[in-house]
Design a protein around this motif. Structure first.
Motif, PDB file in Angstrom:
ATOM      1  N   GLN A  50      45.481  -1.357  49.810  1.00  0.00           N
ATOM      2  CA  GLN A  50      44.800  -0.605  48.763  1.00  0.00           C
ATOM      3  C   GLN A  50      43.727   0.330  49.328  1.00  0.00           C
ATOM      4  N   TYR A  54      44.693   4.045  48.664  1.00  0.00           N
ATOM      5  CA  TYR A  54      43.940   4.530  47.502  1.00  0.00           C
ATOM      6  C   TYR A  54      42.525   4.984  47.854  1.00  0.00           C
ATOM      7  N   LYS A  55      41.755   4.117  48.462  1.00  0.00           N
ATOM      8  CA  LYS A  55      40.356   4.479  48.720  1.00  0.00           C
ATOM      9  C   LYS A  55      40.264   5.713  49.621  1.00  0.00           C
ATOM     10  N   PRO A  61      40.988   1.663  43.970  1.00  0.00           N
ATOM     11  CA  PRO A  61      41.987   0.635  44.288  1.00  0.00           C
ATOM     12  C   PRO A  61      42.274  -0.239  43.074  1.00  0.00           C
ATOM     13  N   THR A  96      50.905  -4.221  43.314  1.00  0.00           N
ATOM     14  CA  THR A  96      50.235  -3.158  44.074  1.00  0.00           C
ATOM     15  C   THR A  96      51.242  -2.238  44.757  1.00  0.00           C
TER      16      THR A  96
END
Length: 151
Positions: A50, A54-55, A61, A96
């Motif tokens: 994540q 994402y970050k 996240p 996820t």
């Protein structure tokens, strides 16, 4: 890119077997000579994916700040994990990856903050992060295969 997701999905299936096969006590046990346990490795795998995808893309996240603080790079288990936390980790295992696949297909990842990790890999895009992630997950699966001999 589909192959990266297929590899990651297969790895997550293996991780799921650990969650099904081992008791809470076994998941929490840190064998002598190791610095972490089975459940920490699984939580770490989810959190790092994540953060990498994402970050570093400037996006939120799917995992909580609490999980990030417990399982991000540089952390170690600080006590036993509850069954509720194991259940939370289990619920994130496939969700996820499925969401990442959907988000990639929908071109959600537009900006990426280039990142050079401690192994010398430079990751320049979400696609590269997804590809690097299965290397990262395989490394931790190898650690888990060693740990399981002692739990």
């Amino acid at each position: 890119m589909n192959q990266a997701f297929e590899i990651t999905q297969q790895n997550r299936k293996i991780l799921h077997i650990y969650l099904q096969k081992y008791s809470l006590e076994q998941l929490n046990k840190i064998p002598e000579g190791f610095s972490n346990n089975l459940i920490w490795n699984i939580g770490h795998i989810i959190v790092v994916q994540q953060l990498l995808v994402y970050k570093l893309s400037g996006l939120q996240p799917m995992v909580s700040a609490t999980l990030i603080s417990k399982y991000a790079r540089g952390t170690r288990p600080e006590g036993d994990v509850s069954q509720a936390e194991v259940d939370e980790i289990e619920s994130l295992l496939f969700k996820t990856i499925e969401q990442t696949k959907t988000d990639l297909e929908n071109n959600v990842f537009k900006n990426y903050h280039e990142f050079k990790n401690e192994l010398g890999f430079t990751i320049k895009s979400a696609e590269e992060a997804i590809a690097f992630n299965y290397f990262h997950e395989a490394t931790h699966l190898g650690i888990m295969m060693s740990i399981k001999k002692f739990v």
